[in-house]
Each structure stands twice: as C-alpha cells, then as structure tokens.
Design a protein around this motif. Structure first.
Motif, PDB file in Angstrom:
ATOM      1  N   ASP A   6     -27.119 -19.376   7.026  1.00 30.57           N
ATOM      2  CA  ASP A   6     -26.380 -18.457   7.986  1.00 30.57           C
ATOM      3  C   ASP A   6     -27.022 -17.601   9.084  1.00 30.57           C
ATOM      4  OD1 ASP A   6     -24.119 -18.690   6.049  1.00 30.57           O
ATOM      5  OD2 ASP A   6     -25.340 -17.511   4.609  1.00 30.57           O
ATOM      6  N   GLY A   7     -26.439 -17.418   9.592  1.00 30.62           N
ATOM      7  CA  GLY A   7     -26.942 -16.503  11.365  1.00 30.62           C
ATOM      8  C   GLY A   7     -27.087 -17.490  11.923  1.00 30.62           C
ATOM      9  N   THR A   8     -27.373 -19.039  11.982  1.00 31.24           N
ATOM     10  CA  THR A   8     -27.160 -19.809  13.283  1.00 31.24           C
ATOM     11  C   THR A   8     -26.286 -19.880  13.922  1.00 31.24           C
ATOM     12  OG1 THR A   8     -29.457 -20.178  11.640  1.00 31.24           O
ATOM     13  CG2 THR A   8     -28.881 -22.118  13.609  1.00 31.24           C
ATOM     14  N   PRO A   9     -25.988 -19.749  15.346  1.00 32.48           N
ATOM     15  CA  PRO A   9     -25.122 -20.250  15.354  1.00 32.48           C
ATOM     16  C   PRO A   9     -24.659 -21.938  15.751  1.00 32.48           C
ATOM     17  CG  PRO A   9     -26.779 -19.272  17.268  1.00 32.48           C
ATOM     18  CD  PRO A   9     -26.971 -19.901  15.810  1.00 32.48           C
ATOM     19  N   GLY A  10     -23.868 -22.222  15.448  1.00 29.47           N
ATOM     20  CA  GLY A  10     -22.735 -23.141  14.576  1.00 29.47           C
ATOM     21  C   GLY A  10     -21.919 -23.840  15.233  1.00 29.47           C
ATOM     22  N   GLU A  11     -20.736 -25.151  15.966  1.00 28.24           N
ATOM     23  CA  GLU A  11     -19.757 -24.854  15.982  1.00 28.24           C
ATOM     24  C   GLU A  11     -18.957 -25.144  15.087  1.00 28.24           C
ATOM     25  OE1 GLU A  11     -16.227 -28.070  18.519  1.00 28.24           O
ATOM     26  OE2 GLU A  11     -19.120 -29.183  17.800  1.00 28.24           O
ATOM     27  N   GLY A  41     -14.489 -26.937  18.961  1.00 28.13           N
ATOM     28  CA  GLY A  41     -15.035 -26.176  20.395  1.00 28.13           C
ATOM     29  C   GLY A  41     -15.814 -24.548  20.826  1.00 28.13           C
ATOM     30  N   ASP A  42     -15.299 -23.719  19.586  1.00 30.70           N
ATOM     31  CA  ASP A  42     -16.033 -22.478  19.046  1.00 30.70           C
ATOM     32  C   ASP A  42     -17.200 -22.588  18.503  1.00 30.70           C
ATOM     33  OD1 ASP A  42     -14.007 -21.965  20.719  1.00 30.70           O
ATOM     34  OD2 ASP A  42     -12.667 -21.683  18.777  1.00 30.70           O
ATOM     35  N   ARG A  43     -18.478 -22.160  18.846  1.00 31.98           N
ATOM     36  CA  ARG A  43     -19.788 -21.481  19.110  1.00 31.98           C
ATOM     37  C   ARG A  43     -19.327 -19.874  17.833  1.00 31.98           C
ATOM     38  NH1 ARG A  43     -25.262 -23.092  20.193  1.00 31.98           N
ATOM     39  NH2 ARG A  43     -25.615 -20.842  20.214  1.00 31.98           N
ATOM     40  N   VAL A  44     -19.723 -20.123  16.604  1.00 31.33           N
ATOM     41  CA  VAL A  44     -19.594 -19.259  15.695  1.00 31.33           C
ATOM     42  C   VAL A  44     -20.970 -18.832  14.986  1.00 31.33           C
ATOM     43  CG1 VAL A  44     -17.128 -20.077  15.307  1.00 31.33           C
ATOM     44  CG2 VAL A  44     -18.895 -20.915  13.598  1.00 31.33           C
ATOM     45  N   ILE A  45     -21.146 -17.423  14.133  1.00 32.85           N
ATOM     46  CA  ILE A  45     -22.754 -18.161  13.910  1.00 32.85           C
ATOM     47  C   ILE A  45     -21.677 -16.685  12.395  1.00 32.85           C
ATOM     48  CG2 ILE A  45     -24.599 -15.698  13.284  1.00 32.85           C
ATOM     49  CD1 ILE A  45     -24.707 -16.017  16.024  1.00 32.85           C
ATOM     50  N   ARG A  46     -22.099 -17.766  10.709  1.00 33.82           N
ATOM     51  CA  ARG A  46     -21.500 -16.722   9.506  1.00 33.82           C
ATOM     52  C   ARG A  46     -22.828 -16.074   9.497  1.00 33.82           C
ATOM     53  NH1 ARG A  46     -21.690 -19.287   4.104  1.00 33.82           N
ATOM     54  NH2 ARG A  46     -20.474 -18.836   3.376  1.00 33.82           N
ATOM     55  N   ASP A  47     -21.887 -14.830   8.898  1.00 39.64           N
ATOM     56  CA  ASP A  47     -22.633 -14.316   7.749  1.00 39.64           C
ATOM     57  C   ASP A  47     -22.782 -14.132   6.537  1.00 39.64           C
ATOM     58  OD1 ASP A  47     -20.600 -12.845   6.667  1.00 39.64           O
ATOM     59  OD2 ASP A  47     -20.254 -10.875   8.118  1.00 39.64           O
ATOM     60  N   GLY A  48     -23.607 -13.944   5.842  1.00 42.00           N
ATOM     61  CA  GLY A  48     -24.089 -13.541   5.106  1.00 42.00           C
ATOM     62  C   GLY A  48     -22.831 -13.362   3.603  1.00 42.00           C
ATOM     63  N   ASP A  49     -22.357 -12.783   4.027  1.00 43.01           N
ATOM     64  CA  ASP A  49     -20.733 -12.806   3.488  1.00 43.01           C
ATOM     65  C   ASP A  49     -19.460 -13.133   3.465  1.00 43.01           C
ATOM     66  OD1 ASP A  49     -21.499 -10.053   2.331  1.00 43.01           O
ATOM     67  OD2 ASP A  49     -20.881  -9.451   4.231  1.00 43.01           O
ATOM     68  N   GLY A  50     -19.899 -14.926   4.371  1.00 45.24           N
ATOM     69  CA  GLY A  50     -19.236 -15.814   4.254  1.00 45.24           C
ATOM     70  C   GLY A  50     -17.941 -15.402   5.867  1.00 45.24           C
ATOM     71  N   TRP A  51     -17.990 -13.945   6.010  1.00 48.79           N
ATOM     72  CA  TRP A  51     -17.673 -14.010   7.479  1.00 48.79           C
ATOM     73  C   TRP A  51     -17.943 -14.950   9.157  1.00 48.79           C
ATOM     74  CZ3 TRP A  51     -12.659 -11.856   7.643  1.00 48.79           C
ATOM     75  CH2 TRP A  51     -12.326 -10.954   6.348  1.00 48.79           C
ATOM     76  N   PHE A  52     -16.889 -15.051   9.975  1.00 52.44           N
ATOM     77  CA  PHE A  52     -17.961 -15.626  11.054  1.00 52.44           C
ATOM     78  C   PHE A  52     -17.125 -15.226  12.254  1.00 52.44           C
ATOM     79  CE2 PHE A  52     -16.474 -19.234   8.598  1.00 52.44           C
ATOM     80  CZ  PHE A  52     -17.654 -20.276   8.400  1.00 52.44           C
TER      81      PHE A  52
END
Length: 172
Positions: A6-11, A41-52
């Motif tokens: 969580d908090g780390t960018p990834g595809e 093809g999207d880079r996202v970050i997942r927060d601690g609540d599971g939201w991207f």
C-alpha cells in the motif's frame, strides 16, 4: 507479477471469473484466456482502506537517471505556477541514456512566463531528478477528439529551436 505494498505505485491489473466480462482482446492479437489477468496500463496507488488512486499511465512514466518520474506529478506542480494555464510533461531522449524531462506549457492570457522561474518553482516542489530540463511555451496543446493531450505528438516533435534548456541556460 507481484503485489506491491500500500502506498507504492504499481500497474493496475484486473481479472474476472465471468467469461468475457472484459473485451476479448485487440484486433489481430492473441485472445486472452477467461479469468486471466489483464494489464490496464494505469499506474495507481492503493491506500490503506483498499481504494486506488490514479497516478499516471504506465507509458507516460519518464525514466531519468534510474528514477521513475510520474508525468502527472510533474504536470500537477507545473500547473500550480500562476502563469501556467495548461501543461504536458513527457520524456525526450537524453544524450546520456534513458530520458530527460520536458514540459510543454500554455500560458494564461495576460501573463508572461520565464522558463527559469518555472524551473525554480518546480525545484521547490519536486525532487531534483524530476525538475524539467526542457520547457517550451505553446499556444495550445495538441488534443485528441476526446480532449486528452496527444503526448505521442509532443514526444515525436521533441526539443525544438524554441525549447528552453535548463542545462544550457543556468542551474536551478
């Protein structure tokens, strides 16, 4: 494929156990198996609540001096400058290898933009490796029919005779 913290960018990868819940692939391409993982093809970050949270498109990531730079983050900072109405950040070839950061900006009506001032503005908000080397002012950004910036056209055009070069002007 590995899950990132969580908090780390990834595809973002997605899949469904419903057959053909997603497209059946690209025309002329291999048909993906039902239930297989699909790259968005999207880079996202997942927060601690599971939201991207969307960060950037994978193809718009700039690789400079072993660092991954989000073009969206550079654009966000550039747009906070009071003279900037619009911006697009993208990679251009470096003589050293990898990429250099270039930003094309549209200036707000009734204002002027000093590229050195914009570079100093960016240096206050971005890590040194993410500060744009190249800055070019244009009247309008090239757009698709849906209003998205055509970064491929900007990458193709690259550095021109009107482009300001931070390394050739002065250091920030």
């Amino acid at each position: 494929m590995a899950r990132v913290a969580d908090g780390t960018p990834g595809e973002l990868l997605v899949r469904s156990h419903q057959p053909y819940a997603f497209s059946t692939g690209y025309l002329g391409g291999r048909r993906p198996a039902p239930g297989s993982w699909r790259r968005t093809g999207d880079r996202v970050i997942r927060d601690g609540d599971g939201w991207f949270r969307f960060v950037d498109r994978v193809k718009d990531v700039i690789r400079r001096r072993a660092e991954n730079i989000s073009s969206a983050e550079v654009e966000r900072v550039v747009r906070t400058h009071p003279s900037v109405a619009g911006a697009a950040a993208f990679p251009v070839a470096s003589e050293l290898a990898e990429d250099e950061v270039m930003v094309t900006v549209v200036v707000r009506p009734g204002t002027e933009l000093d590229p050195g001032d914009l570079a100093r503005h960016c240096a206050r908000e971005l890590p040194p490796f993410a500060v744009p080397r190249y800055i070019e002012v244009v009247l309008a950004l090239p757009l698709t029919e849906t209003g998205k910036v055509r970064k491929a056209a900007l990458r193709e055009r690259g550095v021109t005779t009107r482009t300001w070069d931070r390394d050739r002007s002065h250091r920030v």
